[in-house]
Design an enzyme around this catalytic site. Sequence first.
Site, PDB file in Angstrom:
ATOM      1  N   GLY A  11       0.894  -1.267  -0.070  1.00 52.90           N
ATOM      2  CA  GLY A  11      -0.140  -0.061   0.024  1.00 52.90           C
ATOM      3  C   GLY A  11       0.893   1.186  -0.157  1.00 52.90           C
ATOM      4  N   ALA A  46      -9.229   4.317  -1.006  1.00 56.61           N
ATOM      5  CA  ALA A  46      -9.167   5.620  -0.403  1.00 56.61           C
ATOM      6  C   ALA A  46     -10.236   6.677  -1.288  1.00 56.61           C
ATOM      7  CB  ALA A  46      -7.807   6.086  -0.084  1.00 56.61           C
ATOM      8  N   GLU A 115     -13.671  17.748   4.670  1.00 55.87           N
ATOM      9  CA  GLU A 115     -14.404  16.657   5.512  1.00 55.87           C
ATOM     10  C   GLU A 115     -14.323  17.150   6.909  1.00 55.87           C
ATOM     11  OE1 GLU A 115     -12.103  13.150   4.411  1.00 55.87           O
ATOM     12  OE2 GLU A 115     -12.169  13.481   2.409  1.00 55.87           O
ATOM     13  N   HIS A 243     -16.541   4.647   9.858  1.00 55.85           N
ATOM     14  CA  HIS A 243     -16.846   5.585   9.034  1.00 55.85           C
ATOM     15  C   HIS A 243     -18.349   5.813   9.174  1.00 55.85           C
ATOM     16  CE1 HIS A 243     -17.160   8.288   5.561  1.00 55.85           C
ATOM     17  NE2 HIS A 243     -15.830   8.144   5.653  1.00 55.85           N
ATOM     18  N   ARG A 290     -15.770  12.450  13.210  1.00 55.25           N
ATOM     19  CA  ARG A 290     -16.390  11.185  12.725  1.00 55.25           C
ATOM     20  C   ARG A 290     -17.035  10.341  13.777  1.00 55.25           C
ATOM     21  NH1 ARG A 290     -12.608   8.586   8.209  1.00 55.25           N
ATOM     22  NH2 ARG A 290     -12.927  10.226   6.643  1.00 55.25           N
ATOM     23  N   HIS A 351     -13.914   1.089  10.140  1.00 51.66           N
ATOM     24  CA  HIS A 351     -13.086   1.632   8.948  1.00 51.66           C
ATOM     25  C   HIS A 351     -11.527   2.023   9.191  1.00 51.66           C
ATOM     26  CE1 HIS A 351     -12.644   4.552   5.366  1.00 51.66           C
ATOM     27  NE2 HIS A 351     -12.273   5.337   6.352  1.00 51.66           N
ATOM     28  N   GLU A 375      -1.060   2.389   8.300  1.00 50.44           N
ATOM     29  CA  GLU A 375      -2.245   2.199   9.338  1.00 50.44           C
ATOM     30  C   GLU A 375      -2.018   1.263  10.346  1.00 50.44           C
ATOM     31  OE1 GLU A 375      -6.085   1.540   7.469  1.00 50.44           O
ATOM     32  OE2 GLU A 375      -6.969   1.273   9.199  1.00 50.44           O
ATOM     33  N   ARG A 386      -9.113   9.625  14.637  1.00 53.79           N
ATOM     34  CA  ARG A 386      -8.156  10.270  13.416  1.00 53.79           C
ATOM     35  C   ARG A 386      -9.088  11.369  12.724  1.00 53.79           C
ATOM     36  NH1 ARG A 386      -8.032   8.698   7.772  1.00 53.79           N
ATOM     37  NH2 ARG A 386      -9.476   7.436   7.961  1.00 53.79           N
ATOM     38  N   LEU A 392      -3.530   8.813   4.814  1.00 52.77           N
ATOM     39  CA  LEU A 392      -2.597   8.688   3.739  1.00 52.77           C
ATOM     40  C   LEU A 392      -1.431   9.727   3.917  1.00 52.77           C
ATOM     41  CD1 LEU A 392      -5.326   9.118   0.890  1.00 52.77           C
ATOM     42  CD2 LEU A 392      -3.969   6.865   1.455  1.00 52.77           C
TER      43      LEU A 392
HETATM   44  P1  FAD Z   1      -2.698  -1.133   2.911  1.00 46.69           P
HETATM   45  O1  FAD Z   1      -2.901  -0.054   2.090  1.00 46.69           O
HETATM   46  O2  FAD Z   1      -3.938  -1.581   3.461  1.00 46.69           O
HETATM   47  O3  FAD Z   1      -1.686  -2.139   2.442  1.00 46.69           O
HETATM   48  C1  FAD Z   1      -1.571  -3.207   3.399  1.00 46.69           C
HETATM   49  C2  FAD Z   1      -0.571  -4.299   2.618  1.00 46.69           C
HETATM   50  O4  FAD Z   1      -0.179  -5.039   3.395  1.00 46.69           O
HETATM   51  C3  FAD Z   1      -1.112  -4.912   1.389  1.00 46.69           C
HETATM   52  O5  FAD Z   1      -0.225  -4.961   0.375  1.00 46.69           O
HETATM   53  C4  FAD Z   1      -1.516  -6.416   2.013  1.00 46.69           C
HETATM   54  O6  FAD Z   1      -1.382  -7.401   1.205  1.00 46.69           O
HETATM   55  C5  FAD Z   1      -0.055  -6.470   2.829  1.00 46.69           C
HETATM   56  N1  FAD Z   1      -0.301  -7.323   3.830  1.00 46.69           N
HETATM   57  C6  FAD Z   1      -0.920  -7.461   4.957  1.00 46.69           C
HETATM   58  N2  FAD Z   1      -0.804  -8.573   5.686  1.00 46.69           N
HETATM   59  C7  FAD Z   1      -0.005  -9.222   4.822  1.00 46.69           C
HETATM   60  C8  FAD Z   1       0.463 -10.426   5.156  1.00 46.69           C
HETATM   61  N3  FAD Z   1       0.442 -11.433   6.424  1.00 46.69           N
HETATM   62  N4  FAD Z   1       1.551 -11.041   4.392  1.00 46.69           N
HETATM   63  C9  FAD Z   1       1.856 -10.470   3.280  1.00 46.69           C
HETATM   64  N5  FAD Z   1       1.561  -9.131   2.955  1.00 46.69           N
HETATM   65  C10 FAD Z   1       0.465  -8.578   3.668  1.00 46.69           C
HETATM   66  N6  FAD Z   1      -7.464   7.642   4.302  1.00 46.69           N
HETATM   67  C11 FAD Z   1      -7.203   8.693   3.968  1.00 46.69           C
HETATM   68  O7  FAD Z   1      -6.168   9.544   4.308  1.00 46.69           O
HETATM   69  N7  FAD Z   1      -8.069   9.455   3.023  1.00 46.69           N
HETATM   70  C12 FAD Z   1      -9.037   8.853   2.347  1.00 46.69           C
HETATM   71  O8  FAD Z   1      -9.784   9.430   1.473  1.00 46.69           O
HETATM   72  C13 FAD Z   1      -9.309   7.595   2.867  1.00 46.69           C
HETATM   73  N8  FAD Z   1     -10.357   6.793   2.367  1.00 46.69           N
HETATM   74  C14 FAD Z   1     -10.358   5.443   2.714  1.00 46.69           C
HETATM   75  C15 FAD Z   1     -11.465   4.885   1.989  1.00 46.69           C
HETATM   76  C16 FAD Z   1     -11.690   3.435   2.284  1.00 46.69           C
HETATM   77  C17 FAD Z   1     -12.780   2.582   1.734  1.00 46.69           C
HETATM   78  C18 FAD Z   1     -10.669   2.706   3.303  1.00 46.69           C
HETATM   79  C19 FAD Z   1     -10.818   1.278   3.448  1.00 46.69           C
HETATM   80  C20 FAD Z   1      -9.881   3.514   4.080  1.00 46.69           C
HETATM   81  C21 FAD Z   1      -9.655   4.883   3.583  1.00 46.69           C
HETATM   82  N9  FAD Z   1      -8.607   5.475   4.206  1.00 46.69           N
HETATM   83  C22 FAD Z   1      -8.566   6.735   3.764  1.00 46.69           C
HETATM   84  C23 FAD Z   1      -7.634   4.851   4.899  1.00 46.69           C
HETATM   85  C24 FAD Z   1      -6.304   4.645   4.054  1.00 46.69           C
HETATM   86  O9  FAD Z   1      -6.650   4.318   2.990  1.00 46.69           O
HETATM   87  C25 FAD Z   1      -5.506   3.608   4.928  1.00 46.69           C
HETATM   88  O10 FAD Z   1      -5.386   3.829   6.153  1.00 46.69           O
HETATM   89  C26 FAD Z   1      -4.233   3.517   4.134  1.00 46.69           C
HETATM   90  O11 FAD Z   1      -4.438   3.384   2.620  1.00 46.69           O
HETATM   91  C27 FAD Z   1      -3.413   2.255   4.636  1.00 46.69           C
HETATM   92  O12 FAD Z   1      -2.304   2.242   3.805  1.00 46.69           O
HETATM   93  P2  FAD Z   1      -1.112   1.173   4.291  1.00 46.69           P
HETATM   94  O13 FAD Z   1      -0.193   1.229   3.243  1.00 46.69           O
HETATM   95  O14 FAD Z   1      -0.810   1.315   5.791  1.00 46.69           O
HETATM   96  O15 FAD Z   1      -2.007  -0.355   4.107  1.00 46.69           O
HETATM   97  C1  SIN Z   2     -13.623   9.568   3.287  1.00 48.13           C
HETATM   98  O1  SIN Z   2     -13.308   9.601   1.844  1.00 48.13           O
HETATM   99  O2  SIN Z   2     -14.751   9.570   3.872  1.00 48.13           O
HETATM  100  C2  SIN Z   2     -12.584   8.472   4.033  1.00 48.13           C
HETATM  101  C3  SIN Z   2     -11.292   9.425   4.306  1.00 48.13           C
HETATM  102  C4  SIN Z   2     -10.882   8.998   5.482  1.00 48.13           C
HETATM  103  O3  SIN Z   2     -10.839   7.879   5.937  1.00 48.13           O
HETATM  104  O4  SIN Z   2      -9.876   9.780   5.996  1.00 48.13           O
END
Ligand code: FAD
Ligand code: SIN
Length: 531
Positions: A11, A46, A115, A243, A290, A351, A375, A386, A392
């Site tokens: 991610g 996201a 937001e 959320h 939120r 969420h 995250e 949060r 992000l």
């Molecule tokens: P992720 O993007 O979740 O990536 C996790 C990675 O870890 C994946 O590749 C997965 O395969 C890997 N992984 C996990 N466990 C294992 C394992 N055991 N072995 C191998 N690989 C593994 N945040 C904002 O700031 N703005 C937004 O607008 C927003 N909108 C959102 C909307 C939605 C629907 C959701 C669900 C979240 C949103 N968020 C938003 C929150 C934000 O998207 C996440 O907090 C952020 O993207 C997390 O990024 P990350 O790199 O930490 O993890």
């Molecule tokens: C949203 O777009 O409402 C999600 C934003 C976030 O989780 O930060």
Amino acid sequence: MQTDFLVIGSGIAGLTYALKISKEFPDKKITVITKTQEDETNTKYAQGGVAGVWDEVKDSFEKHIEDTLIAGDGLCNEQIVEIVVKEGPERIKEIIDYGAQFDKDASGEYALGREGGHSEHRILHHKDVTGKEMERALLSQLNAAKNIEVLSHCYVVDLITQHHLGYLVTKSTLDITCFGVYVLNLRNKQIEKILSKITVLATGGCGQSYRTTTNPKIATGDGVAMVYRAKGKIENMEFIQFHPTALYEPGTSPSFLITEAVRGDGGILRNKDGEAFMERYDARKDLAPRDIVARAIDNEMKRNGTEHVYLDCRHMDKEKFIQHFPNIYQKCLSIGIDVMQQMIPVAPAAHYSCGGIKTDEWGNTSIQHLYACGECASTGLHGANRLASNSLLEAMVFAHRAYLDSVQKINTISFEGHIPDWNTHGTTEPSEMILITQSQKELQQVMSDYVGIVRNDVRLERAMSRLDLLHKETEELYQTTKVSPQLCELRNIITVGYLIVKGAQFRKESRGLHYNTDHLEKSNLLQNIIL
Ligand code: FAD
Ligand code: SIN
């Protein structure tokens, strides 16, 4: 296999770290592991965008800091908030340089959204698919990097520490050290060991521990559970963010999100009688933080005996709506809702995990040579709740900081050579996979029923005794059957569930996202719960 840098997760956090390290050390080997396809992440879903101070006339670092602190309800680490807010815009510029495109207005300036909890417009976005665009930009850079190997469909089962060399490791051991991981290669079903000098956990969230969640299937809290098993420190897991506005669509999992930016552009929450009820709960109405909006919706649903409320967009400009939210517009149409004519049924859904693996200001965990960012980490930014679109931003800031710190350390670390292979002796194929899926459903039900938006002591106690039983049954299965991702994920969401309940039981107050009707007052003691 040996690698200098091992990044678990593809991610925004994992990819940002991997790219920076690869540019710094063209001769070193970087390995990124991901459990399914490389773009299947929370990041991809996201919607709203990424918060950052961009309009220096109307906005300021001070305002973004203050909004973050207010949302965090007394528990943010102020030093960390300042770091993220002040370093954030630089990180956003970098991802723009990598090719991410954010929407602009007619004058060519970035179109800034707003937001809940934000006092200014400061959210950069790419329509309503911001995460997908950021992930695309990062992956295209990654694919061009020669020294990064991506292992997709590889499931990390556990961290390797001194425990695997036969030493007793407890919570009080001061020098717990990570030497790499055991990974289940889903292509050949073998468990391999990967030794690394530096390991980075970027494993994302844990929404799958609840029945209704916006998080995709991969979000099972694996990183948090692995660190807890390795006796590392986990913090503030009771702060699970719901959320307020996931699309109410029974039987669909994960729930489709209706971004908060829709309310930022004028969407209004209404109950079954059409009343704009947020006025009764908070002066900031639909754009309150939120925790407040989700609790208000929960209360309206309980009061009226309904399973959802409505988001009313009928008064909004159709052209502008479709331009900013094309994905939402289409999704609603696909289930027979024309948002210009009908209100959207919405309900809260799990969420985001505000707590997680405890880190310092450079992303170091309590385990040596192990970083966490994104995250799965608890940096101190979010406190008890949060602020929207801060995650992000946090992921990019801490991936960068972990990169800076690991550049200083890599040449002082060598591989540990005596790690045993994974032992499958005495285990058999599971005879009934259904046992795993049933336990998973039970766990999600328990968490949703007893550890949701509104909690009390009896519910938490009940949850704990149900989890205890699920834990015993699952450990028995784990000891006797061959390891599969489904079994490991079940084990991990049970551990995460335990950490959420335990944190909630320790916190004898209501603060931010943790609301316990037996302890409605805030305690004078500001404390993080570390497990
Ligand atoms: P992720 O993007 O979740 O990536 C996790 C990675 O870890 C994946 O590749 C997965 O395969 C890997 N992984 C996990 N466990 C294992 C394992 N055991 N072995 C191998 N690989 C593994 N945040 C904002 O700031 N703005 C937004 O607008 C927003 N909108 C959102 C909307 C939605 C629907 C959701 C669900 C979240 C949103 N968020 C938003 C929150 C934000 O998207 C996440 O907090 C952020 O993207 C997390 O990024 P990350 O790199 O930490 O993890
Ligand atoms: C949203 O777009 O409402 C999600 C934003 C976030 O989780 O930060």
